[in-house]
Design an enzyme around this catalytic site. Structure first.
Site, PDB file in Angstrom:
ATOM      1  N   CYS A   1       6.252  -0.900 -22.515  1.00  0.00           N
ATOM      2  CA  CYS A   1       4.809  -0.882 -22.806  1.00  0.00           C
ATOM      3  C   CYS A   1       4.455   0.071 -23.947  1.00  0.00           C
ATOM      4  CB  CYS A   1       4.028  -0.501 -21.554  1.00  0.00           C
ATOM      5  SG  CYS A   1       4.427  -1.535 -20.144  1.00  0.00           S
TER       6      CYS A   1
ATOM      7  N   HIS B   1      -2.814   2.435 -23.074  1.00  0.00           N
ATOM      8  CA  HIS B   1      -2.138   1.243 -22.549  1.00  0.00           C
ATOM      9  C   HIS B   1      -2.950   0.720 -21.368  1.00  0.00           C
ATOM     10  CE1 HIS B   1       0.588  -1.465 -20.752  1.00  0.00           C
ATOM     11  NE2 HIS B   1       1.104  -0.635 -19.878  1.00  0.00           N
TER      12      HIS B   1
ATOM     13  N   ASN C   1      -2.304  -6.475 -17.518  1.00  0.00           N
ATOM     14  CA  ASN C   1      -1.406  -5.557 -18.221  1.00  0.00           C
ATOM     15  C   ASN C   1      -0.428  -6.393 -19.045  1.00  0.00           C
ATOM     16  OD1 ASN C   1       0.858  -3.954 -18.811  1.00  0.00           O
ATOM     17  ND2 ASN C   1       0.600  -2.685 -16.992  1.00  0.00           N
TER      18      ASN C   1
HETATM   19  O1  UT7 Z   1       2.649  -1.009 -17.558  1.00  0.00           O
HETATM   20  C1  UT7 Z   1       3.736  -0.242 -17.175  1.00  0.00           C
HETATM   21  C2  UT7 Z   1       3.349   0.875 -16.296  1.00  0.00           C
HETATM   22  N1  UT7 Z   1       2.906   0.362 -15.021  1.00  0.00           N
HETATM   23  C3  UT7 Z   1       1.861   0.919 -14.434  1.00  0.00           C
HETATM   24  O2  UT7 Z   1       1.261   1.809 -14.964  1.00  0.00           O
HETATM   25  C4  UT7 Z   1       1.514   0.442 -13.042  1.00  0.00           C
HETATM   26  C5  UT7 Z   1       1.012   1.603 -12.227  1.00  0.00           C
HETATM   27  N2  UT7 Z   1       0.785   1.251 -10.836  1.00  0.00           N
HETATM   28  C6  UT7 Z   1      -0.264   0.505 -10.403  1.00  0.00           C
HETATM   29  O3  UT7 Z   1      -1.030  -0.007 -11.198  1.00  0.00           O
HETATM   30  C7  UT7 Z   1      -0.484   0.391  -8.927  1.00  0.00           C
HETATM   31  O4  UT7 Z   1       0.460   1.191  -8.254  1.00  0.00           O
HETATM   32  C8  UT7 Z   1      -0.408  -1.059  -8.357  1.00  0.00           C
HETATM   33  C9  UT7 Z   1      -1.601  -1.861  -8.849  1.00  0.00           C
HETATM   34  C10 UT7 Z   1       0.862  -1.743  -8.793  1.00  0.00           C
HETATM   35  C11 UT7 Z   1      -0.467  -1.004  -6.834  1.00  0.00           C
HETATM   36  O5  UT7 Z   1      -1.669  -0.359  -6.436  1.00  0.00           O
HETATM   37  P1  UT7 Z   1      -1.665   0.897  -5.450  1.00  0.00           P
HETATM   38  O6  UT7 Z   1      -3.069   1.305  -5.328  1.00  0.00           O
HETATM   39  O7  UT7 Z   1      -0.687   1.905  -5.962  1.00  0.00           O
HETATM   40  O8  UT7 Z   1      -1.182   0.264  -4.106  1.00  0.00           O
HETATM   41  P2  UT7 Z   1       0.110   0.626  -3.196  1.00  0.00           P
HETATM   42  O9  UT7 Z   1       1.313  -0.002  -3.774  1.00  0.00           O
HETATM   43  O10 UT7 Z   1       0.115   2.096  -2.927  1.00  0.00           O
HETATM   44  O11 UT7 Z   1      -0.276  -0.108  -1.850  1.00  0.00           O
HETATM   45  C12 UT7 Z   1      -1.390   0.321  -1.028  1.00  0.00           C
HETATM   46  C13 UT7 Z   1      -1.585  -0.694   0.086  1.00  0.00           C
HETATM   47  C14 UT7 Z   1      -0.318  -1.022   0.826  1.00  0.00           C
HETATM   48  O12 UT7 Z   1      -0.661  -1.320   2.178  1.00  0.00           O
HETATM   49  P3  UT7 Z   1      -0.476  -0.234   3.354  1.00  0.00           P
HETATM   50  O13 UT7 Z   1       0.978   0.103   3.329  1.00  0.00           O
HETATM   51  O14 UT7 Z   1      -1.348   0.903   2.952  1.00  0.00           O
HETATM   52  O15 UT7 Z   1      -0.921  -0.972   4.567  1.00  0.00           O
HETATM   53  C15 UT7 Z   1       0.184  -2.264   0.157  1.00  0.00           C
HETATM   54  O16 UT7 Z   1       1.007  -3.028   1.015  1.00  0.00           O
HETATM   55  O17 UT7 Z   1      -2.031  -1.925  -0.458  1.00  0.00           O
HETATM   56  C16 UT7 Z   1      -1.102  -2.970  -0.160  1.00  0.00           C
HETATM   57  N3  UT7 Z   1      -1.010  -3.812  -1.349  1.00  0.00           N
HETATM   58  C17 UT7 Z   1      -1.779  -4.859  -1.564  1.00  0.00           C
HETATM   59  N4  UT7 Z   1      -2.757  -5.437  -0.826  1.00  0.00           N
HETATM   60  C18 UT7 Z   1      -3.379  -6.517  -1.335  1.00  0.00           C
HETATM   61  C19 UT7 Z   1      -0.177  -3.633  -2.417  1.00  0.00           C
HETATM   62  N5  UT7 Z   1      -0.404  -4.603  -3.316  1.00  0.00           N
HETATM   63  C20 UT7 Z   1      -1.399  -5.367  -2.822  1.00  0.00           C
HETATM   64  C21 UT7 Z   1      -2.057  -6.511  -3.293  1.00  0.00           C
HETATM   65  N6  UT7 Z   1      -3.055  -7.034  -2.531  1.00  0.00           N
HETATM   66  N7  UT7 Z   1      -1.767  -7.075  -4.479  1.00  0.00           N
END
Ligand code: UT7
Length: 321
Positions: free
Chosen positions: A122, A247, A277
Site C-alpha cells: 500500500c 492511505h 481500500n
Molecule cells: O491497507 C493495508 C493496511 N491494512 C489496514 O490498515 C487494515 C487495518 N485493519 C482494519 O481495518 C480492521 O482491523 C478491520 C476492518 C479489518 C476489522 O475491523 P476491527 O474493528 O479491527 O474488527 P475485529 O477484527 O477486531 O473484529 C471485531 C468483531 C469480532 O467479533 P467478536 O470476536 O468481538 O465477537 C469479529 O468476529 O467483529 C467481528 N467481525 C465482523 N463482524 C461483521 C470482523 N469482521 C466482521 C465483519 N462483519 N466484516
C-alpha cells in the site's frame, strides 16, 4: 579512484497531473452480506466503507494502470514519447515475471521509457513518487509516469470477512516532471520486516490474510509521527497542509491520523467511502478526486502518508498540480 561523471538534473520536480481509473462495477456492502456473515451497518461503522469497485474479468493491473496514466498524461500535456521512466507500484500482479511496467509503458505509447515495478504494497505509490522526483533532480529522467494499480480481488477470499470487506480494485497515476520550484518534499520512509506476516499471501495459500486489528493498532500508533516528520522535512506545520491524503485503509485510521495531527475534517481525503481500500492506488485515487472536485488549487501543499504489507511506510508533502 576514478570519479565517474554524474548528470546534471532539474532544480526541482513536481507532479504535473494526476489520473484515475475506477472500474465500473460497484459492489455494495449489502451485496457482500449475501455471501458472508456481515452487514452494511457493521462495515460502515468499523471501516467507513459504503462500496468498493471490482475489476471486470478483462481489467488487469496493467490495463487499469495504463488507463489512469493515459488520463494523467493527457491532462499534463506531455507526450507519451517524452516519458523516460515508468514506475508501476503494485502488489497484486498475477505473476512476478515479467513485471508489468514495461507492458504498461507500451500500452501508453512510452516506447523508449525505462520501466520497473515497485512492490511496497500500500505504500508503493509514495515510494515510487519519491524515486521519480529523485530521478528528475538527478538527471536520469525528465518525465516520469508513476502508477499505483491494484487488482486485489484476484487475491481475496470472497468469504473472508476480515479482508473481503475492505479491499477493492482501481488505479491512480501521476506524471512527474522538472520544475524550478520543487513540489515533491523529502520522503520519510521505513519498514518493519519482523511483522511480515501481518499482511501476506501464505506460501501455500491463494489468498491474502491479514491481522486486521494488529495493523490497525500499528497504523494508528505510529503513522502520525511519520506524517509529522514528513511535514517537518518539508519545512511545514501540519496546520499549513491544505489536504491530508493518508492511505485509504480504513476511515477510522484516516480520521485518527487527522485528529492526531490536528488537521480539520474538511481538509481530509475520504475516497475510501466509495472505493474501499485500493492499496497502492488509494493515495493517487484520493488526490485525483480532490483535484476533480476542485478541493485543491495549484501549488497547495498536500500531505501523503501510506503504509501496508511488509510492513512498509512512506510519507511526503507534495504540491497540487
Ligand atoms: O491497507 C493495508 C493496511 N491494512 C489496514 O490498515 C487494515 C487495518 N485493519 C482494519 O481495518 C480492521 O482491523 C478491520 C476492518 C479489518 C476489522 O475491523 P476491527 O474493528 O479491527 O474488527 P475485529 O477484527 O477486531 O473484529 C471485531 C468483531 C469480532 O467479533 P467478536 O470476536 O468481538 O465477537 C469479529 O468476529 O467483529 C467481528 N467481525 C465482523 N463482524 C461483521 C470482523 N469482521 C466482521 C465483519 N462483519 N466484516
Amino acid at each position: 579512484m576514478t570519479s565517474l561523471p554524474t548528470r546534471a538534473g532539474a532544480r526541482g520536480a513536481r507532479v504535473l497531473a494526476f489520473g484515475e481509473h475506477r472500474p465500473a462495477r460497484v459492489v455494495t456492502n449489502d451485496e457482500l452480506s449475501e455471501h458472508m456473515e456481515t452487514s452494511d451497518a457493521w462495515i460502515r461503522e468499523r471501516t467507513g466503507i459504503a462500496a468498493r469497485r471490482y475489476a471486470a474479468p478483462d481489467e488487469t493491473v496493467v490495463s487499469m494502470g495504463a488507463a489512469a496514466a493515459a488520463k494523467a498524461l493527457a491532462q499534463s500535456g506531455i507526450e507519451a514519447s517524452d516519458v523516460d521512466l515508468v514506475l508501476l507500484a503494485s502488489c497484486s500482479m498475477t505473476r512476478s515475471i515479467p513485471g508489468g511496467a514495461a507492458s504498461l509503458g507500451t500500452l501508453l505509447g512510452a516506447t523508449r521509457a525505462g520501466a520497473v515495478d515497485v512492490n511496497a504494497a500500500c505504500a508503493g505509490f509514495c515510494y515510487a513518487l519519491s524515486w521519480a522526483a529523485d530521478a528528475i533532480r538527478n538527471g536520469s529522467a525528465r518525465h516520469v509516469v508513476v502508477v499505483g494499480s491494484e487488482r486485489l480481488t484476484t487475491w481475496l477470499d470472497p468469504t473472508d470477512r476480515g479482508t473481503a470487506i475492505i479491499f477493492g480494485d482501481g488505479a491512480g497515476a501521476a506524471v512527474v516532471g522538472p520544475s524550478d520550484d520543487n513540489g515533491i518534499g523529502p520522503v520519510v520512509w521505513g519498514s518493519d520486516g519482523t511483522r511480515a506476516d501481518s499482511i501476506r499471501v501464505p506460501d501455500d495459500g491463494a489468498y491474502v490474510t491479514m491481522d486486521g486489528p494488529g495493523v490497525f493498532r500499528w497504523a494508528t500508533t505510529e503513522m502520525a509521527e511519520v506524517a509529522r516528520n514528513a511535514c517537518a522535512a518539508a519545512g511545514l506545520e501540519p496546520s499549513e497542509i491544505k489536504s491530508f491524503v493518508p492511505h485509504q485503509a480504513n476511515l477510522r485510521i484516516v480520521d485518527s491520523l487527522a485528529r492526531q495531527l490536528g488537521i480539520d475534517a474538511d481538509r481530509v481525503a475520504r475516497d475510501i467511502v466509495e472505493m474501499g481500500n485500493t492499496s497502492s492506488a488509494s493515495v493517487p485515487l484520493a488526490i485525483a478526486r480532490l483535484v476533480d472536485e476542485g478541493r485543491v488549487s495549484p501549488g497547495d501543499p498536500m500531505l501523503l502518508v501510506a503504509f501496508g504489507a511488509g510492513l512498509t511506510y512512506a510519507a511526503q508533502v507534495v504540491t497540487a498540480p
